[in-house]
Motif scaffolding. Structure first.
Motif, PDB file in Angstrom:
ATOM      1  N   GLU A   1      26.920 -13.593   8.344  1.00  0.00           N
ATOM      2  CA  GLU A   1      26.719 -12.540   7.346  1.00  0.00           C
ATOM      3  C   GLU A   1      26.850 -11.158   7.971  1.00  0.00           C
ATOM      4  O   GLU A   1      27.473 -10.255   7.389  1.00  0.00           O
ATOM      5  CB  GLU A   1      25.345 -12.706   6.693  1.00  0.00           C
TER       6      GLU A   1
ATOM      7  N   SER B   1      17.165   1.155   9.353  1.00  0.00           N
ATOM      8  CA  SER B   1      17.151   1.234   7.891  1.00  0.00           C
ATOM      9  C   SER B   1      17.172   2.685   7.424  1.00  0.00           C
ATOM     10  O   SER B   1      17.965   3.056   6.551  1.00  0.00           O
ATOM     11  CB  SER B   1      15.921   0.508   7.352  1.00  0.00           C
TER      12      SER B   1
ATOM     13  N   TYR C   1      23.298  -1.168   1.324  1.00  0.00           N
ATOM     14  CA  TYR C   1      22.975  -2.598   1.246  1.00  0.00           C
ATOM     15  C   TYR C   1      22.397  -3.099   2.571  1.00  0.00           C
ATOM     16  O   TYR C   1      21.403  -3.835   2.593  1.00  0.00           O
ATOM     17  CB  TYR C   1      24.234  -3.388   0.891  1.00  0.00           C
TER      18      TYR C   1
ATOM     19  N   GLN D   1      16.006  -5.811   7.707  1.00  0.00           N
ATOM     20  CA  GLN D   1      14.857  -6.508   8.277  1.00  0.00           C
ATOM     21  C   GLN D   1      15.109  -8.014   8.322  1.00  0.00           C
ATOM     22  O   GLN D   1      14.816  -8.683   9.324  1.00  0.00           O
ATOM     23  CB  GLN D   1      13.604  -6.198   7.449  1.00  0.00           C
ATOM     24  N   LYS D   2      15.670  -8.551   7.256  1.00  0.00           N
ATOM     25  CA  LYS D   2      15.969  -9.982   7.218  1.00  0.00           C
ATOM     26  C   LYS D   2      17.088 -10.331   8.200  1.00  0.00           C
ATOM     27  O   LYS D   2      16.998 -11.346   8.918  1.00  0.00           O
ATOM     28  CB  LYS D   2      16.389 -10.372   5.797  1.00  0.00           C
ATOM     29  N   LEU D   3      18.104  -9.486   8.268  1.00  0.00           N
ATOM     30  CA  LEU D   3      19.260  -9.786   9.111  1.00  0.00           C
ATOM     31  C   LEU D   3      18.934  -9.667  10.596  1.00  0.00           C
ATOM     32  O   LEU D   3      19.399 -10.477  11.414  1.00  0.00           O
ATOM     33  CB  LEU D   3      20.425  -8.855   8.751  1.00  0.00           C
TER      34      LEU D   3
ATOM     35  N   HIS E   1      22.051 -15.439  11.084  1.00  0.00           N
ATOM     36  CA  HIS E   1      22.776 -14.570  10.150  1.00  0.00           C
ATOM     37  C   HIS E   1      23.988 -13.922  10.820  1.00  0.00           C
ATOM     38  O   HIS E   1      24.453 -12.857  10.380  1.00  0.00           O
ATOM     39  CB  HIS E   1      21.851 -13.475   9.603  1.00  0.00           C
TER      40      HIS E   1
ATOM     41  N   LEU F   1      18.800  -2.035   3.108  1.00  0.00           N
ATOM     42  CA  LEU F   1      17.814  -2.763   2.302  1.00  0.00           C
ATOM     43  C   LEU F   1      17.595  -4.187   2.796  1.00  0.00           C
ATOM     44  O   LEU F   1      16.591  -4.815   2.458  1.00  0.00           O
ATOM     45  CB  LEU F   1      18.259  -2.782   0.839  1.00  0.00           C
ATOM     46  N   ASN F   2      18.554  -4.706   3.575  1.00  0.00           N
ATOM     47  CA  ASN F   2      18.453  -6.098   4.042  1.00  0.00           C
ATOM     48  C   ASN F   2      18.394  -6.210   5.557  1.00  0.00           C
ATOM     49  O   ASN F   2      18.478  -7.319   6.093  1.00  0.00           O
ATOM     50  CB  ASN F   2      19.656  -6.901   3.527  1.00  0.00           C
TER      51      ASN F   2
END
Length: 553
Positions: free
Chosen positions: A185, A259, A167, A173-175, A182, A170-171
Motif C-alpha cells: 500500500e 501527519s 490521504y 499512523q496505521k501505515l 503495508h 490521515l492514514n
C-alpha cells in the motif's frame, strides 16, 4: 540551404535539473549574393585598384568589429518576469516536496522496521520520475484551450497531489505503525504521488519556455534548481531534523509529525492551485503550421532519434555508467543501522546543500568549450575513491555516541562526494545541450535525460535486494556465560528480526551482503569505465554537431 522552420515550442519538455534548452540565435545573413553585390561591390568598381583594396580591408574590419559586438544588450528584468520567476519557483517547490518524501525521508523512517528487500520494493515508487518520457508527448499535445495548454495539466495534477498527501496524513499512523504489512500500500500510494508530480513537472517545464520573456529564458533552469532542491531538502533533511525527538528536545521545539507536515503541504498545494485557476492567466501560444504537434508525430520523432547509432551508444553508456555508484546509496542506511542519528545525518546533508550550489557553478564553467564530457570523465575516479571511503566508514563506524571529530569527517566526506556527483551531472547536461537538435530540443533533451535518470534508478531494486541475498545473520540468545545459537531463526527478514527480538536475542551478522554488493558494483564500474566509457566518450565527443541532427539521416 533553405532556412529551418521555426517551432512554437518543443514537442516535449525536459525534466532534469538544468536541462531547459534554449535555441541558439544566429546572425542574419543577406538574402542572396546579388544583394551583397548591389550594396557593396558596385560602389567599389568606381574606385581605383589601390582604393578598392583599402575599401575591402575597411569593410572586412567593419564586419569583424560588428561580429565581435554582442547581438543584444542585456535588458533589465521586468516586474512581470520577476513575478513569473517566483511562480516557477513555487511550482517546482510543490513538485520537490513529495519527491523528498518518497526518495529521502520515508525510506529512513521505514529502515527501522523493514528489511532491505522490502525497502527495494518501496524504491519502485521512484521509477515514474525516470519514465515520464513515455507520457510527456501526451501532456504536451492534449489540453483545453479555454484553460490553457499548461494549466490544463498543472491544476488537476496539483489537486491530486494535495489530495494524496491529505490521504496519507490521515492514514499515516496505521501505515507507519506496522509498515511491514503495508509495504504494498505504501509503495502504491507513493508511486501515484511521484507519477502525478512527474506529470506536473512536464507541464511546468513546458510553461517555463513561454512564461518568461526571451531575454529571461535562461533563468528557467535557475528557478527549477531553487524550487525543486528547496522542496526536496525541506522534505528530507529539514523534516528529519524536526521529526527527531532528540533534536526537538535540544532546541525546545515541538516534534514535527509526518501527519502535520503532509497536511501543511496539502493546504499549500490547494491554495496555489486555486490562485492559478482564478488569478493567473496563461498566454496563448502561437502554433506553428510547419511543426506537427500531434501525439503520434512526437512519438515518431522520439523513435527516429533512437535509431541514430551514436544515440544508441550513448543510451547504453547511460544505462550502465552509474552502477558503480548506486550501491553507495545504501551507505546512509547502513550508517543509520550502525547507530548514526537521523538528525545528525540530516544536519550533514543540510550543510552540504550550499556547497552543491557552488560546485554546480564551478563545474558549469569547467564544462564550457569543445569537450564538455571532460569533467564528467575526470570525476569518475574521485567518485570511486569516495565510494571506497564510504565502505571503510561503515566498517569502522564507532559505537554511538560519535565524537565531534568523526562527525566533521562525515560532513567533509559528504561535501566532497556530492561535489563529484555534481560535476558529473553538469558535465553530461552540457553535452546533452550541445548535441540536441534545436528544432526538437525539448524532445531530444528529455530522451537523453530519461536514460541518464534510468541509469541510477533501475539497479536500485537489484542492489537493495542483493544486500539481503548475500547476507547471513542468525539470532544469538544469551544464556549465562555461553550463547545458544538459534539456527532456525534468521535475522535478515523483518519477520526473523521480530522473532529474535521477541525472544530477547541479538541479531549477529556472519556475512554482511552490503560489502559484497558494493565491491562487485565498484569493480564492474571501473572495468566498464576503462573498457567502454572512455572509448565511447572519445568517439561521441569527436562527432560533429551535424551528426546528431535528424536531417543528417
Amino acid at each position: 540551404m533553405p532556412p529551418r522552420p521555426k517551432s512554437a515550442g518543443p514537442m516535449a519538455v525536459s525534466s532534469s535539473l538544468n536541462s531547459v534548452f534554449i535555441s541558439p540565435r544566429t546572425p542574419k545573413t543577406p538574402r542572396n549574393a546579388a544583394e551583397r553585390y548591389d550594396e557593396d561591390d558596385v560602389e567599389l568598381e568606381l574606385l581605383a585598384d589601390h582604393e578598392r583594396e583599402q575599401a575591402h580591408r575597411d569593410l572586412s574590419e567593419d564586419q569583424e568589429d560588428e561580429a565581435a559586438k554582442p547581438e543584444t544588450v542585456p535588458k533589465k528584468i521586468s516586474a512581470k518576469d520577476k513575478r513569473n520567476m517566483v511562480l516557477l519557483c513555487v511550482l517546482y517547490l510543490i513538485q520537490g516536496v513529495p519527491l523528498g518524501l518518497a526518495l529521502g525521508s520515508v525510506p529512513f523512517l521505514l529502515k527501522e522496521h523493514l528489511s532491505y528487500s522490502q525497502l527495494a520494493t518501496f524504491a519502485l515508487s521512484s521509477y515514474p520520475y525516470s519514465l515520464k518520457l513515455l507520457w510527456s508527448p501526451i501532456v504536451d499535445s492534449v489540453y483545453f484551450r479555454r484553460i490553457g495548454r499548461r494549466k490544463s495539466w498543472i491544476i488537476p495534477m496539483q489537486l491530486i497531489v494535495g489530495s494524496l498527501m491529505l490521504y496519507i496524513s490521515l492514514n499515516v499512523q496505521k501505515l507507519m505503525k506496522d509498515p511491514a504489512n503495508h509495504v504494498g500500500e505504501l509503495t502504491a500510494i507513493f508511486t501515484l504521488l511521484v507519477s502525478f508530480s512527474a506529470t506536473q513537472d512536464i507541464a511546468v517545464d513546458g510553461w517555463a519556455l513561454t512564461l518568461l520573456s526571451q531575454d529571461c529564458l535562461s533563468y528557467a533552469s535557475t528557478c527549477q534548481t531553487i524550487g525543486l532542491n528547496t522542496g526536496f531538502f525541506a522534505s528530507f533533511t529539514v523534516f528529519l531534523a524536526f521529526n527527531s525527538e532528540a533534536f526537538a528536545h535540544k532546541w525546545g521545539l515541538p516534534v514535527l509529525t509526518i501527519s502535520a507536515y503532509l497536511r501543511f503541504w496539502a493546504v499549500i498545494c490547494y491554495l496555489v492551485t486555486i490562485w492559478l485557476l482564478f488569478f493567473k492567466k496563461e498566454d496563448k501560444e502561437v502554433e506553428s503550421e510547419e511543426m506537427d504537434m500531434s501525439i503520434g508525430n512526437v512519438y515518431k520523432t522520439i523513435w527516429t532519434i533512437c535509431k541514430l547509432r551514436h544515440v544508441q551508444l550513448l543510451i547504453v553508456i547511460h544505462l550502465f555508467a552509474k552502477i558503480g555508484f548506486v550501491a553507495h546509496e545504501a551507505t546512509s542506511l547502513k550508517l543509520v543501522e550502525k547507530g548514526l542519528k537521523r538528525e545528525d545525518l540530516a544536519v550533514a546533508v543540510l550543510i552540504d546543500f550550499p556547497f552543491q550550489i557552488l560546485g554546480g557553478w564551478f563545474s558549469a564553467k569547467w564544462s564550457r568549450g569543445d569537450k564538455p564530457l571532460r569533467p564528467w570523465l575526470y570525476a569518475f575516479w574521485p567518485r570511486f575513491l569516495f565510494g571506497v571511503v564510504s565502505v571503510f566508514t561503515v566498517y569502522f563506524f564507532p559505537k554511538p555516541p560519535i565524537s565531534t571529530g568523526f562527525f566533521i569527517f562525515l560532513i567533509g566526506h559528504t561535501i566532497l562526494s556530492s561535489f563529484t556527483s555534481t560535476v558529473q551531472f553538469v558535465g553530461i547536461s552540457a553535452f546533452h545541450t550541445r548535441v540536441s537538435d534545436p528544432l526538437i530540443g525539448g524532445t531530444y533533451m528529455t530522451l537523453l535525460n530519461t536514460f541518464t535518470n534510468m541509469g541510477g534508478t533501475w539497479p536500485k531494486w537489484f542492489i537493495l535486494n542483493g544486500v539481503d541475498w548475500f547476507s547471513i545473520a542468525n539470532c544469538h540468545l544469551p544464556k549465562t556465560s555461553s550463547q545458544v545459537l538459534i539456527k532456525a531463526t534468521e535475522c535478515i527478514s523483518h519477520a526473523g528480526k521480530a522473532h529474535c527480538k521477541a525472544v530477547k536475542g541479538d541479531c549477529v551478522y556472519e556475512r554482511d551482503g552490503y560489502y559484497i554488493v558494493t565491491t562487485a558494483c565498484m569493480i564492474f564500474g571501473m572495468v566498464f569505465l576503462v573498457a567502454a566509457i572512455y572509448p565511447a566518450a572519445r568517439k561521441l565527443q569527436g562527432l560533429p554537431t551535424s551528426a546528431w541532427r535528424l536531417k543528417s539521416m
